[in-house]
Design a protein around this motif. Structure first.
Motif, PDB file in Angstrom:
ATOM      1  N   THR A 144      -7.484   0.764  -5.399  1.00 11.56           N
ATOM      2  CA  THR A 144      -7.138   2.308  -5.581  1.00 11.56           C
ATOM      3  C   THR A 144      -6.709   2.990  -4.508  1.00 11.56           C
ATOM      4  O   THR A 144      -7.294   2.561  -3.472  1.00 11.56           O
ATOM      5  N   VAL A 145      -5.960   3.781  -4.516  1.00  3.53           N
ATOM      6  CA  VAL A 145      -5.843   4.886  -3.249  1.00  3.53           C
ATOM      7  C   VAL A 145      -7.036   5.461  -2.891  1.00  3.53           C
ATOM      8  O   VAL A 145      -7.799   5.958  -3.568  1.00  3.53           O
ATOM      9  N   PRO A 146      -7.172   5.283  -1.601  1.00  2.00           N
ATOM     10  CA  PRO A 146      -8.354   5.974  -1.145  1.00  2.00           C
ATOM     11  C   PRO A 146      -8.453   7.339  -1.350  1.00  2.00           C
ATOM     12  O   PRO A 146      -7.681   8.275  -1.437  1.00  2.00           O
ATOM     13  N   THR A 147      -9.724   7.946  -1.932  1.00  2.00           N
ATOM     14  CA  THR A 147      -9.987   9.119  -1.829  1.00  2.00           C
ATOM     15  C   THR A 147     -10.549   9.748  -0.451  1.00  2.00           C
ATOM     16  O   THR A 147     -10.876   9.182   0.466  1.00  2.00           O
ATOM     17  N   LEU A 150       0.684  -1.184   0.071  1.00  2.00           N
ATOM     18  CA  LEU A 150       0.052   0.130  -0.106  1.00  2.00           C
ATOM     19  C   LEU A 150       0.879   1.286   0.075  1.00  2.00           C
ATOM     20  O   LEU A 150       0.592   2.320  -0.573  1.00  2.00           O
ATOM     21  N   PHE A 151       2.006   1.282   0.713  1.00  2.00           N
ATOM     22  CA  PHE A 151       3.044   2.473   0.751  1.00  2.00           C
ATOM     23  C   PHE A 151       3.606   2.772  -0.697  1.00  2.00           C
ATOM     24  O   PHE A 151       3.465   3.724  -1.120  1.00  2.00           O
ATOM     25  N   ALA A 152       4.017   1.457  -1.294  1.00  3.38           N
ATOM     26  CA  ALA A 152       4.301   1.680  -2.659  1.00  3.38           C
ATOM     27  C   ALA A 152       3.468   2.134  -3.465  1.00  3.38           C
ATOM     28  O   ALA A 152       3.912   2.899  -4.487  1.00  3.38           O
ATOM     29  N   VAL A 173       2.064  -9.785  -9.634  1.00  4.88           N
ATOM     30  CA  VAL A 173       0.745  -9.743  -8.922  1.00  4.88           C
ATOM     31  C   VAL A 173       0.175  -8.319  -9.252  1.00  4.88           C
ATOM     32  O   VAL A 173       0.729  -7.301  -9.465  1.00  4.88           O
ATOM     33  N   LEU A 174      -1.310  -8.327  -8.956  1.00  2.95           N
ATOM     34  CA  LEU A 174      -2.065  -6.898  -9.100  1.00  2.95           C
ATOM     35  C   LEU A 174      -2.547  -6.868  -7.614  1.00  2.95           C
ATOM     36  O   LEU A 174      -3.250  -7.944  -6.925  1.00  2.95           O
ATOM     37  N   LEU A 175      -2.501  -5.748  -7.249  1.00  2.00           N
ATOM     38  CA  LEU A 175      -3.071  -5.287  -5.850  1.00  2.00           C
ATOM     39  C   LEU A 175      -4.685  -5.472  -6.142  1.00  2.00           C
ATOM     40  O   LEU A 175      -5.218  -4.724  -6.862  1.00  2.00           O
ATOM     41  N   LEU A 176      -5.503  -5.797  -4.981  1.00  2.00           N
ATOM     42  CA  LEU A 176      -6.758  -5.840  -4.829  1.00  2.00           C
ATOM     43  C   LEU A 176      -7.048  -4.940  -3.535  1.00  2.00           C
ATOM     44  O   LEU A 176      -6.464  -4.932  -2.789  1.00  2.00           O
ATOM     45  N   CYS A 177      -8.520  -4.625  -3.538  1.00  2.00           N
ATOM     46  CA  CYS A 177      -8.844  -3.694  -2.724  1.00  2.00           C
ATOM     47  C   CYS A 177      -8.680  -4.150  -0.949  1.00  2.00           C
ATOM     48  O   CYS A 177      -9.031  -5.421  -1.059  1.00  2.00           O
ATOM     49  N   GLU A 178      -8.374  -3.623  -0.090  1.00  2.00           N
ATOM     50  CA  GLU A 178      -8.095  -4.145   1.254  1.00  2.00           C
ATOM     51  C   GLU A 178      -9.330  -4.301   2.014  1.00  2.00           C
ATOM     52  O   GLU A 178      -9.150  -4.749   3.206  1.00  2.00           O
ATOM     53  N   VAL A 190       1.161   6.253  -7.339  1.00  2.00           N
ATOM     54  CA  VAL A 190      -0.022   6.742  -8.157  1.00  2.00           C
ATOM     55  C   VAL A 190      -0.768   7.596  -7.298  1.00  2.00           C
ATOM     56  O   VAL A 190      -0.675   7.621  -5.949  1.00  2.00           O
ATOM     57  N   THR A 191      -2.103   8.451  -7.505  1.00  5.55           N
ATOM     58  CA  THR A 191      -2.245   9.332  -6.767  1.00  5.55           C
ATOM     59  C   THR A 191      -3.659   8.994  -6.270  1.00  5.55           C
ATOM     60  O   THR A 191      -4.275   7.651  -6.674  1.00  5.55           O
ATOM     61  N   ALA A 192      -4.502   9.612  -5.470  1.00  2.00           N
ATOM     62  CA  ALA A 192      -5.901   9.138  -5.050  1.00  2.00           C
ATOM     63  C   ALA A 192      -7.078   8.687  -5.923  1.00  2.00           C
ATOM     64  O   ALA A 192      -7.012   9.522  -7.152  1.00  2.00           O
TER      65      ALA A 192
END
Length: 342
Positions: A193-196, A89-91, A173-178, A96-98
């Protein structure tokens, strides 16, 4: 934490300081320069259940793992899963942006085209076991640990193999929503996606990653910290001082800690070590022992006041190893959690 466990932890931290920790911190700082943010956002659903999961009969036994929130499911004495996912999540938020997806998470190992890697960002104890058919090199052992953690994350619905074939995490890998909802039967994968700003999330100070705290804290300490970040943001109490200023405090009752955060007493008692590391200030009621137990306990006690916690977010700006190692040495020598003399 028993004396033997403290000694092992102390020795492992000394190994990390002599080995991989400085390089992992340097890599995190290099990656952070691309984003420059002050915090890393983590959706609340990763930390806290939406619905109360029920009471537990024994304070020492938290909810079954199947009922806990995702962060609490990852508590393990030697586990890498929670630390690796937070590093992901940090990386992602450095790249990328929110509101945006991260289309190209790092590979496990660096290449000429992709010098950033999870092997470079993770610090582990992966010693060479000596010659022989069964022995693995330090590098191979570390890669194995990361791949196993990725497979666990895949099973939890937090990662997907980039190839689309389950288990092929070594190929990307692909990141999925936490929130973990990608795991539900028949559900399509929900890309991370980065949280808005309009979502519910907690904020982890960037120093947690760039100063190595993610590597030197235990998974129990990290899960408890996530709870304190959540309670401080969403259910704080405010205390007015004599000079008219106000401080923000947090507390959590045992039924909430179990039923929403999935944390038992062992995780709760990490407030002692986190206080010694000066990441928390713990305000103790006069009748409570340091470990949180109540003097003259009775079931009908009406004045059982929980510890109040003050998060010291600026404390993550310090070098984690140089803070934690003296505390562990003191704990090993004196058998108590205490802040070292400054």
């Amino acid at each position: 934490m028993g004396d033997g466990k403290v000694e092992v932890r102390k020795d492992q931290l000394e190994d990390l300081l002599r080995g991989e920790l400085p390089d992992a911190i340097e890599k995190a700082r290099e990656i952070h320069e691309r984003g420059g943010q002050d915090v890393v956002r983590v959706r609340r659903s990763f930390i806290r259940l939406e619905n109360f999961a029920g009471l537990v009969e024994d304070e020492r036994k938290p909810l079954p793992k199947s009922k806990r929130p995702l962060s609490a499911k990852m508590i393990s004495p030697r586990g890498l899963t929670l630390k690796l996912y937070l590093l992901m999540l940090f990386a992602a938020q450095c790249e990328v942006t929110a509101g945006k997806e991260w289309p190209g998470p790092y590979p496990i190992e660096p290449t000429a085209e992709r010098p950033d890697s999870w092997r470079g960002l993770v610090a582990t104890i992966a010693k060479y076991a000596g010659p022989g058919v069964q022995a693995a090199s330090v590098r191979t052992n570390k890669v194995r640990q990361i791949a196993e953690a990725m497979k666990t994350l895949e099973k939890m619905g937090l990662l997907a193999s980039a190839t689309g074939v389950k288990g092929q995490v070594r190929r990307g890998v692909l990141l999925l929503c936490e929130n973990g909802k990608s795991k539900k039967a028949g559900a399509a994968n929900i890309p991370y996606t980065v949280p808005t700003d309009n979502e519910a999330f907690v904020e982890i100070p960037i120093g947690f990653f760039t100063n190595g705290w993610v590597h030197v804290l235990t998974t129990s300490e990290i899960a408890a910290l996530l709870m304190w970040f959540d309670v401080t943001k969403f259910d704080p109490s405010h205390h007015k001082l004599e000079d008219g200023s106000t401080i923000t405090q947090a507390y959590v009752l045992s039924d909430v800690r179990h039923g929403f955060y999935g944390l038992g007493r062992d995780a709760y008692e990490t407030h002692q070590s986190l206080d010694a590391f000066e990441l928390l200030d713990v305000i103790r009621h006069a009748k409570r022992h340091d470990d949180g137990k109540w003097q003259d306990f009775a079931d009908d006690s009406s004045d059982m006041v929980a510890h109040r916690i003050i998060l010291q977010t600026e404390a993550f700006g310090r070098d984690s190893g140089q803070v934690v190692l003296p505390v562990l040495r003191r704990r090993h020598t004196l058998g108590e959690w205490g802040r070292p003399l400054q």
